[in-house]
Design an enzyme around this catalytic site. Structure first.
Site, PDB file in Angstrom:
ATOM      1  N   ALA A  97       0.846  -1.242  -0.043  1.00 22.36           N
ATOM      2  CA  ALA A  97      -0.123  -0.108   0.082  1.00 22.36           C
ATOM      3  C   ALA A  97       0.770   1.361  -0.006  1.00 22.36           C
ATOM      4  O   ALA A  97       0.671   2.012   0.772  1.00 22.36           O
ATOM      5  CB  ALA A  97      -0.958  -0.131   1.221  1.00 22.36           C
TER       6      ALA A  97
ATOM      7  N   TYR B 156       3.542   3.910  -2.464  1.00 16.62           N
ATOM      8  CA  TYR B 156       3.233   5.092  -3.568  1.00 16.62           C
ATOM      9  C   TYR B 156       2.570   4.581  -4.682  1.00 16.62           C
ATOM     10  O   TYR B 156       1.761   5.366  -5.608  1.00 16.62           O
ATOM     11  CB  TYR B 156       4.727   5.681  -3.781  1.00 16.62           C
ATOM     12  CG  TYR B 156       4.717   6.674  -4.770  1.00 16.62           C
ATOM     13  CD1 TYR B 156       3.988   8.006  -4.648  1.00 16.62           C
ATOM     14  CD2 TYR B 156       5.097   6.599  -6.079  1.00 16.62           C
ATOM     15  CE1 TYR B 156       3.980   8.834  -5.513  1.00 16.62           C
ATOM     16  CE2 TYR B 156       5.064   7.482  -7.120  1.00 16.62           C
ATOM     17  CZ  TYR B 156       4.595   8.499  -6.837  1.00 16.62           C
ATOM     18  OH  TYR B 156       4.329   9.469  -7.638  1.00 16.62           O
TER      19      TYR B 156
ATOM     20  N   ASP C 153      -1.375  -4.668   3.328  1.00 14.01           N
ATOM     21  CA  ASP C 153      -0.021  -4.206   3.765  1.00 14.01           C
ATOM     22  C   ASP C 153       0.298  -4.882   5.162  1.00 14.01           C
ATOM     23  O   ASP C 153      -0.651  -4.448   5.658  1.00 14.01           O
ATOM     24  CB  ASP C 153       0.328  -2.910   3.585  1.00 14.01           C
ATOM     25  CG  ASP C 153       1.868  -2.470   3.459  1.00 14.01           C
ATOM     26  OD1 ASP C 153       2.087  -1.877   2.485  1.00 14.01           O
ATOM     27  OD2 ASP C 153       2.647  -2.850   4.405  1.00 14.01           O
TER      28      ASP C 153
ATOM     29  N   VAL D 254       5.373  -4.045  -4.003  1.00 13.36           N
ATOM     30  CA  VAL D 254       6.019  -3.644  -2.711  1.00 13.36           C
ATOM     31  C   VAL D 254       7.404  -3.047  -3.387  1.00 13.36           C
ATOM     32  O   VAL D 254       7.881  -3.107  -4.637  1.00 13.36           O
ATOM     33  CB  VAL D 254       6.442  -5.204  -2.254  1.00 13.36           C
ATOM     34  CG1 VAL D 254       5.501  -5.636  -1.753  1.00 13.36           C
ATOM     35  CG2 VAL D 254       7.045  -6.140  -2.995  1.00 13.36           C
TER      36      VAL D 254
ATOM     37  N   ALA E 236       4.947   9.390 -12.313  1.00 14.51           N
ATOM     38  CA  ALA E 236       5.904  10.645 -11.823  1.00 14.51           C
ATOM     39  C   ALA E 236       5.282  11.163 -10.517  1.00 14.51           C
ATOM     40  O   ALA E 236       4.183  11.344 -10.576  1.00 14.51           O
ATOM     41  CB  ALA E 236       5.970  11.332 -12.863  1.00 14.51           C
TER      42      ALA E 236
ATOM     43  N   ASN F  64      12.926   4.685 -18.365  1.00 15.21           N
ATOM     44  CA  ASN F  64      13.687   5.380 -17.253  1.00 15.21           C
ATOM     45  C   ASN F  64      15.011   5.851 -17.403  1.00 15.21           C
ATOM     46  O   ASN F  64      15.679   7.069 -17.232  1.00 15.21           O
ATOM     47  CB  ASN F  64      13.407   4.889 -15.728  1.00 15.21           C
ATOM     48  CG  ASN F  64      12.359   5.240 -15.114  1.00 15.21           C
ATOM     49  OD1 ASN F  64      11.450   6.282 -15.650  1.00 15.21           O
ATOM     50  ND2 ASN F  64      11.877   4.819 -13.956  1.00 15.21           N
TER      51      ASN F  64
ATOM     52  N   PHE G  47      16.137   6.279 -20.619  1.00 21.77           N
ATOM     53  CA  PHE G  47      16.105   7.137 -21.698  1.00 21.77           C
ATOM     54  C   PHE G  47      15.699   8.654 -21.045  1.00 21.77           C
ATOM     55  O   PHE G  47      16.265   9.537 -21.627  1.00 21.77           O
ATOM     56  CB  PHE G  47      15.099   6.775 -22.934  1.00 21.77           C
ATOM     57  CG  PHE G  47      15.839   5.799 -23.777  1.00 21.77           C
ATOM     58  CD1 PHE G  47      16.797   5.034 -23.275  1.00 21.77           C
ATOM     59  CD2 PHE G  47      15.185   5.697 -24.961  1.00 21.77           C
ATOM     60  CE1 PHE G  47      17.365   4.056 -24.301  1.00 21.77           C
ATOM     61  CE2 PHE G  47      15.799   4.590 -25.889  1.00 21.77           C
ATOM     62  CZ  PHE G  47      16.808   3.777 -25.465  1.00 21.77           C
TER      63      PHE G  47
ATOM     64  N   CYS H 192      13.722   6.684  -8.599  1.00 25.98           N
ATOM     65  CA  CYS H 192      13.801   5.543  -9.796  1.00 25.98           C
ATOM     66  C   CYS H 192      14.959   5.662 -10.612  1.00 25.98           C
ATOM     67  O   CYS H 192      15.464   4.751 -10.985  1.00 25.98           O
ATOM     68  CB  CYS H 192      12.309   5.756 -10.604  1.00 25.98           C
ATOM     69  SG  CYS H 192      11.102   5.491  -9.676  1.00 25.98           S
TER      70      CYS H 192
HETATM   71  C1  UDX Z   1      10.179   9.172 -12.956  1.00 23.69           C
HETATM   72  C2  UDX Z   1       9.566   8.767 -14.262  1.00 23.69           C
HETATM   73  O1  UDX Z   1       9.122  10.103 -14.826  1.00 23.69           O
HETATM   74  C3  UDX Z   1       8.281   7.942 -14.060  1.00 23.69           C
HETATM   75  O2  UDX Z   1       7.862   7.523 -15.191  1.00 23.69           O
HETATM   76  C4  UDX Z   1       8.811   6.633 -13.373  1.00 23.69           C
HETATM   77  O3  UDX Z   1       7.715   5.600 -13.141  1.00 23.69           O
HETATM   78  C5  UDX Z   1       9.261   7.020 -12.108  1.00 23.69           C
HETATM   79  O4  UDX Z   1      10.416   7.716 -12.285  1.00 23.69           O
HETATM   80  P1  UDX Z   1       9.925  10.959 -10.754  1.00 23.69           P
HETATM   81  O5  UDX Z   1      11.096  10.175 -10.392  1.00 23.69           O
HETATM   82  O6  UDX Z   1       8.867  10.890  -9.838  1.00 23.69           O
HETATM   83  O7  UDX Z   1       9.202   9.859 -11.873  1.00 23.69           O
HETATM   84  O8  UDX Z   1      10.365  12.148 -11.603  1.00 23.69           O
HETATM   85  P2  UDX Z   1      10.606  12.849 -13.073  1.00 23.69           P
HETATM   86  O9  UDX Z   1       9.615  13.953 -12.828  1.00 23.69           O
HETATM   87  O10 UDX Z   1      10.845  12.070 -14.087  1.00 23.69           O
HETATM   88  O11 UDX Z   1      11.882  13.703 -12.728  1.00 23.69           O
HETATM   89  C6  UDX Z   1      13.172  12.936 -12.254  1.00 23.69           C
HETATM   90  C7  UDX Z   1      14.350  13.848 -12.136  1.00 23.69           C
HETATM   91  O12 UDX Z   1      14.863  14.619 -13.270  1.00 23.69           O
HETATM   92  C8  UDX Z   1      14.130  15.071 -11.152  1.00 23.69           C
HETATM   93  O13 UDX Z   1      14.952  15.207 -10.197  1.00 23.69           O
HETATM   94  C9  UDX Z   1      13.688  16.101 -12.067  1.00 23.69           C
HETATM   95  O14 UDX Z   1      14.033  17.399 -11.468  1.00 23.69           O
HETATM   96  C10 UDX Z   1      14.914  15.949 -13.216  1.00 23.69           C
HETATM   97  N1  UDX Z   1      14.704  16.562 -14.423  1.00 23.69           N
HETATM   98  C11 UDX Z   1      13.472  16.273 -15.160  1.00 23.69           C
HETATM   99  C12 UDX Z   1      15.549  17.631 -14.900  1.00 23.69           C
HETATM  100  O15 UDX Z   1      16.547  17.877 -14.143  1.00 23.69           O
HETATM  101  N2  UDX Z   1      15.244  18.075 -16.189  1.00 23.69           N
HETATM  102  C13 UDX Z   1      14.130  17.703 -16.840  1.00 23.69           C
HETATM  103  O16 UDX Z   1      13.967  18.306 -17.883  1.00 23.69           O
HETATM  104  C14 UDX Z   1      13.190  16.883 -16.298  1.00 23.69           C
END
Ligand code: UDX
Length: 456
Positions: A12, A14, A36, A89, A162, A222, A224, A274
């Site tokens: 349970a 994120y 959970d 989990v 995200a 992730n 890419f 991630c």
């Molecule tokens: C990411 C993926 O986007 C999501 O699909 C996956 O399931 C989990 O990991 P998240 O970690 O929540 O999500 O954040 P995201 O918005 O992707 O940003 C990741 C990092 O890259 C952040 O620190 C953000 O500030 C940074 N970032 C993002 C940049 O520095 N520049 C950008 O142009 C985009």
């Protein structure tokens, strides 16, 4: 026809909480149970203060909880009573043994697989939702099915949420990915899961693949995304050296529809739970298969991110004449990105720790993440935590913008400048302020990927 299914989710956190809430909302005739072992977390899901903050989540949970969405600690009961079971989990990186700091720690997954096997009385579809190494589904199927009279079909259905936009990502996904075996039972199980999502996601956005492709696609997505950030960050250093402006370059490059304009914001570096973890996972898989060149290629995405973070803080120290000891430095933001209190892998940690080792006096400010940062740094001496940005910057020599909170873009920089020690420095790690306007106020301005504006 209304979808009438009984679905359970183990975990349970994120991923499990928001995903199941949205499934419950979109499939009102189905019954969803999220379980959970953590009583505190389940209590929170059953209270007015949910354990996860996501815009839109509260409203959805309020609408469906107690109707067709239930949160409970009765894991075994949920396994017995439901034939479709999602597993969400957490899978941290191993911090011991083979694959230390690289491979995913599958302890939780394995414990759950054994528990399912022990208590299940009928055939089950098990769906891996957490990001896992390629071939985990296969390994789990072996654990579950060997010598069992019950049939377990393990599918991969990675999450693409995200933080901060999880509900929107769930309601309007770019795609839903479902990986299964190509056998008759695999395809039947896959069709069951497709039906769940098809209650609100159009068929052409539901991609079905074999299990390995699905598992790998999550890691590649992730990697890419992170690679794009590392690429533009690498270019930011070239811009600073040549007088080009990284935002102008990103705009020009991103206008090519083949490249696209997203994820091209140069920054102090990427963070979050991630990116690093998934890239390391991919690197580990490559190494396991003796694909060392490929491993090194993707590892450089992380190396570039480390370099960018270090480059930012080194630039702060160098620009302040290599002496920050005893000087008051204010950090605006410590969350790894805006609109979250999450500080996992945030660049602000390296920046803070480096400046602390240089004996600077830090003042850290953030609208949501300060408590987490305080806990992570161990509330050390010489570090103050002050939420009000004007109060935080008072009497400081420098402001460092580390998180792109809208609030920091809208501050009165004249007022901030007036209260600071001169010369006043402004290091914008997110390119959210107007460098020229701040320079005219009197700041020495250092933006990522732009020529520094310094009063001589
Ligand atoms: C990411 C993926 O986007 C999501 O699909 C996956 O399931 C989990 O990991 P998240 O970690 O929540 O999500 O954040 P995201 O918005 O992707 O940003 C990741 C990092 O890259 C952040 O620190 C953000 O500030 C940074 N970032 C993002 C940049 O520095 N520049 C950008 O142009 C985009």
């Amino acid at each position: 026809m209304a979808l009438q299914k009984k679905i359970a989710c183990i975990g349970a956190g994120y991923v499990g909480g928001p995903t199941m809430s949205v499934i419950a909302k979109q499939c009102p005739d189905s019954i969803i149970t999220v379980v959970d072992i953590n009583q505190e977390r389940i209590d929170a899901w059953n209270s007015d203060t949910l354990p996860v903050y996501e815009p839109g989540l509260d409203e959805i949970v309020k609408a469906v909880r107690g109707k067709n969405l239930f949160f409970s600690t009765e894991v075994e009961k949920a396994i017995v009573e439901n034939d479709i079971i999602f597993i969400a989990v957490n899978t941290p990186t191993k911090d011991y043994g083979v694959g230390k700091n690289m491979a995913a720690d599958l302890q939780h997954w394995e414990v759950i697989a054994r528990q399912i096997r022990k208590v299940a009385k009928s055939d089950k579809i098990i769906i891996e939702k957490s990001t896992l190494p390629v071939k985990t589904a296969e390994a789990m199927e072996t654990i579950l099915n060997t010598g069992s009279t019950i049939h377990f079909e393990v599918l991969s259905n990675p999450e693409f949420l995200a933080e901060g936009s999880a509900i929107r990502d769930l309601l309007e996904p770019d795609r839903v990915l479902i990986g299964s075996r190509e056998t008759t039972s695999g395809q039947r199980a896959r069709d069951e899961v497709v039906k769940i999502y098809n209650a609100w996601v159009p068929k052409d956005r539901i991609i079905t693949t074999n299990t390995f492709s699905s598992e790998l696609s999550k890691l590649v997505s992730n990697t890419f995304l992170a690679q794009r950030v590392s690429s533009i960050n690498a270019i930011s250093a070239v811009c600073e050296a040549t007088g080009a402006d990284v935002q102008e370059v990103a705009k020009a490059v991103g206008a090519d529809s083949r490249i696209g304009n997203k994820f091209l914001n140069a920054s102090v570096g990427f963070g979050g739970s991630c990116f690093r973890k998934d890239i390391l996972n991919l690197v580990y898989i490559c190494r396991m298969h003796h694909l060392h060149e490929i491993a090194t290629y993707f590892e450089n995405v992380i190396n570039m991110n480390n370099y960018q973070q270090q480059r930012f803080v080194d630039n702060v120290i160098r620009s302040m004449f290599n002496t920050v000891a005893g000087r008051k430095i204010c950090m605006f933001g410590c969350a790894f990105k805006a609109n979250t209190d999450d500080i996992r892998d945030t660049p602000a940690l390296l920046v803070a720790r480096t400046l602390m080792s240089e004996k600077a006096n830090l003042v850290i400010s953030d609208p949501k993440a300060m408590e987490n940062m305080k806990a992570e740094l161990g509330n050390p001496k010489h570090v103050l935590f002050v939420e009000d940005p004007y109060e935080a910057a008072n009497d400081c020599h420098a402001i460092l913008i580390l998180t792109e909170w809208e609030l920091y873009a809208k501050l009165d920089y004249q007022k901030l400048f007036n209260s600071m020690i001169k010369p006043a420095y402004l290091f914008d790690g997110r390119n959210i302020i107007n460098p020229k306007a701040c320079y005219e106020i009197g700041f020495n301005v250092y933006s990522i990927g732009k020529e520094a504006l310094i009063h001589r």
